[in-house]
Scaffold this active site. Structure first.
Site, PDB file in Angstrom:
ATOM      1  N   THR A   1       2.839   2.833  -2.054  1.00  0.00           N
ATOM      2  CA  THR A   1       4.225   2.889  -2.538  1.00  0.00           C
ATOM      3  C   THR A   1       4.304   3.329  -3.996  1.00  0.00           C
ATOM      4  OG1 THR A   1       4.145   0.558  -3.177  1.00  0.00           O
ATOM      5  CG2 THR A   1       4.986   1.065  -0.957  1.00  0.00           C
TER       6      THR A   1
ATOM      7  N   GLY B   1       2.426   1.685  -6.186  1.00  0.00           N
ATOM      8  CA  GLY B   1       2.199   0.430  -6.886  1.00  0.00           C
ATOM      9  C   GLY B   1       1.079   0.488  -7.906  1.00  0.00           C
TER      10      GLY B   1
ATOM     11  N   THR C   1       0.354   3.042  -9.882  1.00  0.00           N
ATOM     12  CA  THR C   1       0.940   3.609 -11.102  1.00  0.00           C
ATOM     13  C   THR C   1       1.808   2.579 -11.813  1.00  0.00           C
ATOM     14  OG1 THR C   1       0.925   5.836 -10.161  1.00  0.00           O
ATOM     15  CG2 THR C   1       2.408   5.449 -12.007  1.00  0.00           C
TER      16      THR C   1
ATOM     17  N   HIS D   1      -4.130  -6.793  -1.337  1.00  0.00           N
ATOM     18  CA  HIS D   1      -2.747  -6.458  -0.977  1.00  0.00           C
ATOM     19  C   HIS D   1      -2.068  -7.636  -0.262  1.00  0.00           C
ATOM     20  CE1 HIS D   1      -2.580  -2.273  -2.246  1.00  0.00           C
ATOM     21  NE2 HIS D   1      -3.794  -2.103  -1.755  1.00  0.00           N
TER      22      HIS D   1
ATOM     23  N   ARG E   1      -0.350  13.599  -2.091  1.00  0.00           N
ATOM     24  CA  ARG E   1      -1.032  14.158  -0.922  1.00  0.00           C
ATOM     25  C   ARG E   1      -0.116  14.167   0.291  1.00  0.00           C
ATOM     26  NH1 ARG E   1      -5.261  11.116  -3.392  1.00  0.00           N
ATOM     27  NH2 ARG E   1      -6.994  12.446  -4.067  1.00  0.00           N
TER      28      ARG E   1
ATOM     29  N   GLN F   1       0.812  -1.211   0.000  1.00  0.00           N
ATOM     30  CA  GLN F   1       0.000   0.000   0.000  1.00  0.00           C
ATOM     31  C   GLN F   1       0.849   1.267   0.000  1.00  0.00           C
ATOM     32  OE1 GLN F   1      -0.611  -2.790   1.774  1.00  0.00           O
ATOM     33  NE2 GLN F   1      -2.653  -2.762   2.727  1.00  0.00           N
TER      34      GLN F   1
ATOM     35  N   LYS G   1      -9.934  -4.855 -14.680  1.00  0.00           N
ATOM     36  CA  LYS G   1      -8.873  -5.795 -15.025  1.00  0.00           C
ATOM     37  C   LYS G   1      -8.650  -5.843 -16.532  1.00  0.00           C
ATOM     38  CE  LYS G   1     -10.734  -9.320 -12.920  1.00  0.00           C
ATOM     39  NZ  LYS G   1     -10.889 -10.696 -12.388  1.00  0.00           N
TER      40      LYS G   1
END
Length: 468
Positions: A107, A109, A111, A160, A335, A105, A134
């Protein structure tokens, strides 16, 4: 009048010499040969890329040296083996190999996951349709996926899922998708990849996400075949979510899974009794988790860092021999970056995430050493290509001129010894000296053409450049 006539003849002769000289040059070396040599010379000044190598981005010069806006000298802190640094897997997308993306979460990921399904040059690109979460990432000529990730197979092993869950779930999940005939084939290769982020900014980003109502309640936290009990994994809030929580409230909860999340999700939780905190002391538990996370990170096929987008792209391409269509961009307007945090608060966050801080420093060092190692390997390969092109050019020149570059003497029957005059002996000695000089010049030219062959490559640590 005669002077003008002589001048005209001389001018015509010069023009004819230039004309025939151009024809001779075109005959000796084709245009492509000269272009290759010119591009090789140019590429060496731009980072030792050989002709045909694609720069990662459109910018001139080295696109990696200052992507983070700081030109500090990177000094390695950890000693890694060549096996740890060399990352070039033989990924068979047409075979049975699978890339497994471990998504931690906050990080970056999401993108990176989109890059995997939308931005890779493939013979059969992933099929992504508007409104669908998907994409279909099938292999060429098969209805079999080569990518296990959120945007291809969904959260098939849990929301996750961490290293412990994925390594126990992915093989069985992929086998269940196959026919009975394919299940009898040899086991496939699973290449695990992930993205890490600076612990302080990742922690702040997760707080802001939770503050907006995110819970990740669907996460299973499966370990050793069972789910954790409420006693082992209590909640930080009584309601449906923790929306509106302050940073202080977020930090004081001792059960907050945001604390040292990256270390926990990359480690083998089975080594410490999963989520049972009574098996060993807290320090012993986290020390074992940290070593496990480091080991798993070293053995992963690839990992990237959010703070180094261009280097992350380069290492992925270098590892899997795949190319992205568009270059990665470094976006700092998150953010978390907009949150003004006092230095004391940042210090407390670092203390709460001390194991993640250690892991990130280790990961950053390994990441930059891998980048440096890969770049020098690329330069060696480019240099070998330049040597081969130079040899081809030399062979073509020699073939046209009909020379070998070295004098060849054939034994002849010597005439009977006769008395020679001093002048004749002196002339013969001069001829011998001229022959020796000519042979020496040929050897010098030969050595000049092959001067790169004898160079010794220094160890990459002795030539660490300004990467960060």
């Amino acid at each position: 009048m005669d002077g003008k006539s002589n001048y005209s003849r001389l001018l015509i002769a010069l023009l004819m010499i230039l004309f025939f000289g151009g024809i001779v040059l075109q005959y000796i070396c084709s245009t492509s040969d000269w272009q290759l040599l010119h591009l090789a010379s140019l590429s060496s000044r731009l980072g030792s890329r050989a002709p045909g190598d694609r720069l990662n981005g459109a910018g001139a010069g080295d696109p990696y040296s200052s992507e983070d806006g700081a030109l500090v000298r990177f000094v390695p802190r950890f000693n890694f083996t060549t096996k740890d640094l060399s990352r070039a897997v033989d990924f068979h997308i047409k075979g049975d190999d699978v890339i497994v993306f471990l998504h931690i979460q906050k990080t970056g990921g999401t993108t990176f996951g989109r890059h995997l399904v939308r931005n890779i040059q493939l013979e059969r690109p992933c099929e992504c349709h508007a409104g669908q979460k998907k994409c279909t990432c099938y292999r060429p000529g098969k209805r079999d996926t080569w990518l296990f990730s959120r945007f291809s197979t969904g959260w098939s092993c849990g929301l996750h899922a961490d290293w412990t869950e994925l390594t126990n779930c992915v093989p069985s999940f992929m086998s269940n998708r196959e026919s009975q005939e394919r299940r009898m084939t040899p086991s496939r290769n699973y290449y695990y990849i992930t993205i890490l982020r600076d612990p302080v900014w990742r922690y702040l980003s997760e707080w802001r996400h939770v503050q907006r109502g995110a819970t990740w309640k669907a996460s299973k936290h499966m370990c050793d075949g069972r789910l954790p009990t409420l006693t082992e994994l209590p909640s930080c809030y009584p309601g449906d979510d923790w929306s509106g929580c302050s940073l202080e409230e977020f930090m004081v909860c001792p059960y907050n899974l945001a604390n040292n999340r990256q270390t926990r999700m990359l480690a083998d939780l089975s080594l410490v009794g999963c989520y049972n905190l009574t098996v060993m002391s807290e320090n012993q538990r986290w020390a074992m988790l940290l070593e496990s996370a480091k080991r798993n990170l070293r053995n992963m096929a690839f990992f990237g860092l959010t703070e180094y987008q261009r280097k992350t792209q380069y290492l992925f391409e270098h590892t899997f021999r795949l190319s992205f269509i568009a270059p990665f961009t470094q976006l700092n307007g998150t953010r978390a970056a907009s949150v003004e945090v006092e230095p004391e608060t940042q210090r407390r966050i670092r203390e709460l995430n001390q194991w993640d801080v250690e892991l990130y420093e280790y990961a950053r060092d390994l990441f930059l050493q891998r980048f440096q190692f890969a770049r020098q390997q690329e330069r060696r390969e480019a240099r070998q290509r330049r040597i081969q092109e130079r040899r081809k050019l030399r062979a073509k020149v020699k073939s046209w001129l009909g020379v070998t570059g070295k004098a060849v003497f054939k034994p002849t029957k010597e005439p009977p010894m006769t008395e020679q005059s001093p002048a004749f002996a002196e002339e013969k000695q001069a001829d011998a000296e001229r022959t020796l000089e000519s042979e020496t010049e040929g050897q010098v030219e030969e050595n000049w053409l092959e001067e790169d062959d004898g160079e010794i490559m220094l160890d990459y640590l002795e030539n660490v450049e300004q990467w960060r």
